[in-house]
Design an enzyme around this catalytic site. Structure first.
Site: not given
Ligand SMILES: NC(=O)c1ccc[n+]([C@@H]2O[C@H](COP(=O)([O-])OP(=O)(O)OC[C@H]3O[C@@H](n4cnc5c(N)ncnc54)[C@H](O)[C@@H]3O)[C@@H](O)[C@H]2O)c1
Ligand SMILES: Nc1ncnc2c1ncn2[C@@H]1O[C@H](COP(=O)(O)OP(=O)(O)OP(=O)(O)O)[C@@H](O)[C@H]1O
Length: 525
Positions: A289-290, A368, A398
């Site tokens: 999703d990231g 998001n 918070d």
């Molecule tokens: N306490 C929490 O649950 C918490 C805390 C901080 C950030 N986040 C979420 O992480 C997002 C950023 O994601 P990232 O991947 O860059 O950071 P990250 O790598 O820390 O991943 C955060 C997790 O949130 C999940 N996630 C992201 N968007 C989602 C969605 N729309 N629905 C369900 N799960 C989702 C991702 O799959 C990942 O497992 C923020 O937008 C925020 O929503 C969650």
């Molecule tokens: N093209 C990109 N350039 C820089 N950062 C990226 C890019 N794609 C993803 N990221 C960053 O890498 C991190 C991990 O990405 P992503 O959530 O896609 O993978 P993941 O953590 O393996 O997936 P999941 O959260 O489902 O386990 C996120 O914080 C996202 O912002």
């Protein structure tokens, strides 16, 4: 009828001779001590009448001074509040006039583009409403996608005219056999209000011309993603003859693999990124999703349709499996595709220091959520929230999450917000650890503008982050203004929007998983 009673806090609970405590009926604390008559007489005997009068006068003047001070405080407080309200009104007007001006600009751009039909238009950003064309045939509403766009000439790739693939979006309505499309959801006839039958509106994207250019965005530092991207780029070029854009990092990786990848295009600076939407027909993401959030954040305006392949652990927005990427891309390039239209929020910060300036900071778009929290501060955040200038509440805790419905399964869910189907338009208002027993999350309608302000008397600053990134500090007096953005993100569906959403909450969260109760037990007779 229930009996009523009154507790008088001058009533004595003792027998009059001894010192007695008079409990306050509200808080139960004693707030006055009555002395016995004997004790009072003794006191009076000890003092001469003149001295007693002087003492009373001093006491009286002190009491008057206290009252005057309190009145002055109240008047000052009122003046401050009035000044603050006037300041907010002024900012609101400034904001509104700016929006109106932007709308005018957009409108005249759109009109010009239509009038001139010039293929030299580099960058046409039109309000989706301008594109809306109703077409009643087959019970579909349609939006036509594009104007003819010129390649902005970046990367010195080529300067010949290139057309972006054009597509149509149609809203399918279940059970509509004929051409009659009910346009009005609410009708009003002879004093009676009625609503039209609700119908499922899965959105379908049909290509009107073949897609020619794809952009592939990949999660960094992942071997499996790197292997897949090499294979996918090769296949898309050899089998589909497509132009391919990748990030600069990925281009370097590909070239280190083989110099035959020199057909792959990339960009050098933010200006070139801002022109990508005029060239790219389809955006493919390889990651979780990231990566979808990252890809969407690159587009500050219109976003090409996204095909998200799942290469992460959760994948709420990534329904496609990378193992079958060829079949899947074949089908998508051919169309039609079911899509989920995900709304984004546009947010901007208004600094108290810059309140007299016309320009605000860069607008941020989130798929998001935008989060305002206490950051590293150990104090409670104190956030005043307004919805279309009506006071909503003061968040003490918070922080606060303003989420899209796509983001409802992310941070907002963790903070106790509802899960909402991503195509429901709305803004989730979810507090983070509120220090109150009665604070429940809200879902606001799509058309509102939410303003969150750090009050002038706040003990600490707050921090704002956008889709979990780009942290910025909000000082006392600063505010964040947030509303629905006009540029949604369309993501291709594996099946269709609702099916994909339900699958993601079942597979990703094991939602409501419970062993089924056995039938052998007490039964209703
Ligand atoms: N306490 C929490 O649950 C918490 C805390 C901080 C950030 N986040 C979420 O992480 C997002 C950023 O994601 P990232 O991947 O860059 O950071 P990250 O790598 O820390 O991943 C955060 C997790 O949130 C999940 N996630 C992201 N968007 C989602 C969605 N729309 N629905 C369900 N799960 C989702 C991702 O799959 C990942 O497992 C923020 O937008 C925020 O929503 C969650
Ligand atoms: N093209 C990109 N350039 C820089 N950062 C990226 C890019 N794609 C993803 N990221 C960053 O890498 C991190 C991990 O990405 P992503 O959530 O896609 O993978 P993941 O953590 O393996 O997936 P999941 O959260 O489902 O386990 C996120 O914080 C996202 O912002």
């Amino acid at each position: 009828m229930s009996s009523t009673y009154k507790l008088n806090n001058t009533d004595s609970f003792g027998n009059g001779d001894a010192k007695s405590l008079c409990p306050n009926p509200v808080n139960g604390f004693s707030d006055s001590i009555s002395l016995s008559e004997k004790a009072v007489q003794e006191l009076l005997i000890q003092q001469s009448p003149m001295q007693a009068t002087d003492d009373h006068l001093i006491e009286f003047s002190e009491a008057l001074r206290t009252v005057a001070k309190a009145l002055r405080g109240a008047a000052e407080g009122k003046a401050l509040a009035q000044a603050e309200a006037a300041e907010w009104k002024r900012r609101y007007e400034l904001e509104r006039s700016k929006n109106v001006e932007l709308q005018h600009k957009e409108l005249s751009n759109g009109v010009l583009a239509n009038e001139s039909k010039s293929p030299r238009m580099e960058h046409v950003v039109k309000s989706p409403r301008l594109h809306a064309q109703e077409n009643s045939s087959n019970g579909m509403e349609r939006i036509c996608s594009h104007e003819v766009l010129q390649d902005g000439g970046f990367n010195s790739y080529n300067n010949k005219l290139k057309r972006k693939a054009s597509f149509k979006l149609s809203w399918g309505c279940k059970g509509m056999a004929n051409d009659q499309h009910k346009k009005e959801i609410v009708s009003f006839e002879r004093g009676n209000i009625s609503t039209a039958e609700r119908s499922s509106k899965q959105i379908s994207l049909t290509w009107e011309s073949d897609p020619q250019t794809v952009l592939i965005i990949t999660k960094p530092n992942s071997t499996s993603v790197r292997v897949l991207s090499v294979d996918m780029v090769r296949w898309l070029r050899a089998q589909k003859g497509l132009n391919i854009y990748v990030e600069p990092r990925v281009k370097t990786e590909l070239l280190s693999e083989s110099s035959s990848f020199n057909f792959v295009q990339t960009w050098e600076d933010d200006k070139e990124i801002s022109l990508l939407h005029t060239k790219v027909d389809l955006l493919i993401t390889l990651g979780g999703d990231g990566t979808v959030l990252w890809a969407a954040s690159m587009f500050k305006g219109p976003v090409p349709p996204i095909v998200p392949f799942s290469m992460g652990s959760l994948g709420f927005m990534t329904p496609f499996h990378s193992e079958q990427y060829r079949e899947c891309l074949e089908a998508i390039l051919k169309g039609p595709i079911s899509i989920t239209l995900r709304h984004r929020l546009q947010c901007h910060i208004i600094r108290d220091k810059a309140r007299h300036e016309y320009e605000t900071e860069e607008t941020m778009l989130v798929l998001n959520e935008v989060t305002i929290d206490r950051g590293i501060s150990s104090y409670l955040t104190n956030l005043e929230c307004y919805c279309d200038n009506s006071f909503v509440t003061c968040v003490q805790g918070d922080g606060l999450i303003l989420s899209t419905t796509s983001g409802s399964t992310a941070y907002s869910l963790a903070a106790g917000g509802s899960m909402v189907h991503p195509q429901v338009p709305g803004i989730l208002f979810t507090p983070i650890c509120p220090h109150s027993l009665s604070f429940r999350p809200l879902i606001l309608p799509e058309h509102v503008t939410v303003r969150v302000q750090v009050p002038f008397n706040s003990r600490s600053s707050a921090w704002v982050s956008f889709d979990g990134k780009d942290r910025k500090q909000l000082e006392a007096g600063d505010a964040l203004v947030c509303s629905m953005a006009p540029w949604p993100v369309s993501t291709a569906c594996q099946v269709e929007s609702t099916n994909d959403f339900l699958r993601s909450i079942h597979d990703g969260l094991h939602w409501n998983l419970r062993k089924t109760q056995s039938a052998d037990g007490p039964q209703d007779t």
